[in-house]
Design an enzyme around this catalytic site. Structure first.
Site, short mmCIF file in Angstrom:
data_model
loop_
_atom_site.label_atom_id
_atom_site.label_comp_id
_atom_site.label_asym_id
_atom_site.label_seq_id
_atom_site.Cartn_x
_atom_site.Cartn_y
_atom_site.Cartn_z
N PRO A 142 24.95 58.92 22.33
CA PRO A 142 25.18 59.98 23.32
C PRO A 142 25.16 61.40 22.75
CG PRO A 142 27.27 59.06 22.65
CD PRO A 142 26.20 58.26 21.94
N GLU A 143 24.70 61.57 21.54
CA GLU A 143 24.78 62.88 20.88
C GLU A 143 24.17 64.01 21.69
OE1 GLU A 143 25.24 59.95 17.45
OE2 GLU A 143 24.25 59.99 19.38
N THR A 144 23.00 63.79 22.32
CA THR A 144 22.37 64.89 23.05
C THR A 144 23.25 65.38 24.20
OG1 THR A 144 21.11 63.34 24.44
CG2 THR A 144 19.98 64.27 22.51
#
Length: 171
Positions: free
Chosen positions: A63-65
């Site tokens: 989920p970094e973005t």
């Protein structure tokens, strides 16, 4: 950023990279068991093992973005395991996926009932431990060497490993 903070950021990035590099360098195979939500760096470590077992209710994702950052250190391994299109979708959209999709993408070897997760991971480990250690070590080393080589070079490495193992068996 202060120089001290930048130094800490750099150190953490280096340690994380070295951790991901440690998995293929280990002589013995690594079996991972994925339970709950494996996200970001945890998802990267979960698939960095040689074999992975995932609980049916578990999820995995990058989920970094969604947090304004890049799934940088996990990307190289992810692309190698699931291919370009699937890897890009996972890191660009940042949406976690369930166990069945992780299995279909080749991120994990088995999906099992939640209550069977640890016992199934241990079954893999026990089966691995019943093989000849020298052959297993050579298999893992060769596997990681040839995974991304052109076919002819990979076959040459396989030929050399075959020679070493046959000579070893005769002594």
């Amino acid at each position: 950023l202060t120089p001290e903070f930048q130094h800490r950021v750099d150190e953490r990035a280096e340690l994380s990279m070295q951790l991901h590099l440690a998995f293929p360098k280990m002589a013995k195979p690594v079996v991972t068991a994925i339970n709950g939500a494996a996200l970001g760096g945890g998802a990267g470590l979960a698939i960095a093992g040689d074999l992975a077992v995932m609980a049916a209710s578990a999820t995995i994702g990058y989920p970094e973005t969604r947090h304004g950052i890049v799934a940088a250190l996990v990307m190289a391994n992810l692309v190698r395991q699931v291919g370009r299109k699937a890897a890009f979708e996972l890191v660009a959209l940042g949406e976690p996926i369930g166990a069945d999709k992780a299995l279909a993408l080749g991120m994990v070897n088995r999906v099992v009932a939640d209550e069977d997760l640890l016992s199934e991971a241990l079954v893999f480990a026990e089966r691995l431990s019943s093989t000849k250690p020298e052959a297993l070590r050579a298999t893992k080393q060769l596997f990681h060497e040839v995974a991304d080589l052109p076919l002819e070079e990979a076959l040459k490495r396989g030929r050399e490993a075959n020679r070493r193992m046959r000579a070893f068996r005769k002594t």
